[in-house]
Design a protein around this motif. Structure first.
Motif, PDB file in Angstrom:
ATOM      1  N   SER A 173       0.792  -1.232   0.000  1.00 45.97           N
ATOM      2  CA  SER A 173       0.000   0.000   0.000  1.00 45.97           C
ATOM      3  C   SER A 173       0.827   1.286   0.000  1.00 45.97           C
ATOM      4  CB  SER A 173      -0.943   0.014   1.200  1.00 45.97           C
ATOM      5  OG  SER A 173      -0.195   0.067   2.396  1.00 45.97           O
ATOM      6  N   ASP A 174       2.100   1.206   0.382  1.00 49.14           N
ATOM      7  CA  ASP A 174       2.971   2.378   0.459  1.00 49.14           C
ATOM      8  C   ASP A 174       2.268   3.548   1.174  1.00 49.14           C
ATOM      9  OD1 ASP A 174       5.334   3.811   0.080  1.00 49.14           O
ATOM     10  OD2 ASP A 174       4.658   4.620  -1.844  1.00 49.14           O
ATOM     11  N   PRO A 175       2.002   3.375   2.480  1.00 44.53           N
ATOM     12  CA  PRO A 175       1.249   4.390   3.220  1.00 44.53           C
ATOM     13  C   PRO A 175       2.025   5.698   3.394  1.00 44.53           C
ATOM     14  CG  PRO A 175       2.121   2.757   4.718  1.00 44.53           C
ATOM     15  CD  PRO A 175       2.433   2.276   3.329  1.00 44.53           C
ATOM     16  N   LYS A 176       1.264   6.745   3.611  1.00 46.43           N
ATOM     17  CA  LYS A 176       1.854   8.059   3.867  1.00 46.43           C
ATOM     18  C   LYS A 176       2.370   8.099   5.310  1.00 46.43           C
ATOM     19  CE  LYS A 176      -1.175  10.278   0.533  1.00 46.43           C
ATOM     20  NZ  LYS A 176      -1.231   9.101  -0.260  1.00 46.43           N
ATOM     21  N   TRP A 177       3.138   9.131   5.643  1.00 47.87           N
ATOM     22  CA  TRP A 177       3.768   9.208   6.968  1.00 47.87           C
ATOM     23  C   TRP A 177       2.735   9.202   8.082  1.00 47.87           C
ATOM     24  CZ3 TRP A 177       2.777  12.887  10.544  1.00 47.87           C
ATOM     25  CH2 TRP A 177       2.139  14.051  10.117  1.00 47.87           C
ATOM     26  N   TYR A 178       1.603   9.892   7.905  1.00 45.08           N
ATOM     27  CA  TYR A 178       0.606   9.957   8.969  1.00 45.08           C
ATOM     28  C   TYR A 178      -0.143   8.627   9.117  1.00 45.08           C
ATOM     29  CZ  TYR A 178      -2.370  11.166   4.969  1.00 45.08           C
ATOM     30  OH  TYR A 178      -3.016  11.179   3.760  1.00 45.08           O
TER      31      TYR A 178
END
Length: 131
Positions: free
Chosen positions: A10-15
Motif C-alpha cells: 500500500s505504500d502508506p503516507k507518513w501519517y
C-alpha cells in the motif's frame, strides 16, 4: 510480517504509518496488561480477533476476485517469507496471511482452554497434528 507485507503493497503516507505505530503501542500495552491480569482472557480475545481477521481477509479475496482491488504482483518480502512462487500475486499473499490468521486463532483458543483448565502452557503441548 503481515503488517510489513501490506505496508509494501500500500505504500502508506507518513501519517498513516504514525497511526499504525500508535495503534500498535496502545494494543501492545493493553494486551500486556491483559496477560498479567488474565492470560485466559487475553488469549481468548486474540483468538476472536484472529477469527475476525479471517473474515476480513475472505472479504478482501472477494473484492480481488470481483476486480474491485487490483491483483498486483506479490512484494518480494512476502514471496521470501511464505516461500511463494516468483510470479505470485496479492491474492496468493492474502491466502497465505489468512491461513496464518487461522493458525494464530487456533493457538490462542488452545492457550485459553489450557488456562481455563488451571494448567500452564508448558504442561500441555499442542497435540500432534494440531493447527
Amino acid at each position: 510480517m503481515h503488517l510489513m507485507t501490506f505496508m509494501e503493497v500500500s505504500d502508506p503516507k507518513w501519517y498513516e504509518r504514525a497511526l499504525v505505530f500508535a495503534v500498535q503501542g496502545v494494543f501492545f500495552n493493553a494486551y500486556f496488561l491483559g496477560c498479567i491480569i488474565s492470560p485466559k482472557f487475553a488469549h481468548r480475545v486474540v483468538g476472536y480477533l484472529e477469527e475476525e481477521a479471517i473474515h476480513s481477509y475472505t472479504e478482501f479475496l472477494k473484492e480481488l476476485d470481483n476486480g474491485n482491488i487490483q491483483n498486483v504482483p506479490a512484494p518480494p518480502i512476502a514471496i521470501d517469507y511464505w516461500q511463494l512462487p516468483p510470479n505470485s500475486t496479492l491474492r496468493d499473499v492474502v491466502l497465505a496471511v489468512r491461513a496464518d490468521e487461522a493458525h494464530h486463532g487456533d493457538v490462542n483458543h488452545f492457550a485459553s482452554d489450557i488456562h481455563y483448565q488451571g494448567r500452564q502452557l508448558k504442561e500441555a503441548p499442542a497435540p500432534l497434528g494440531y493447527h
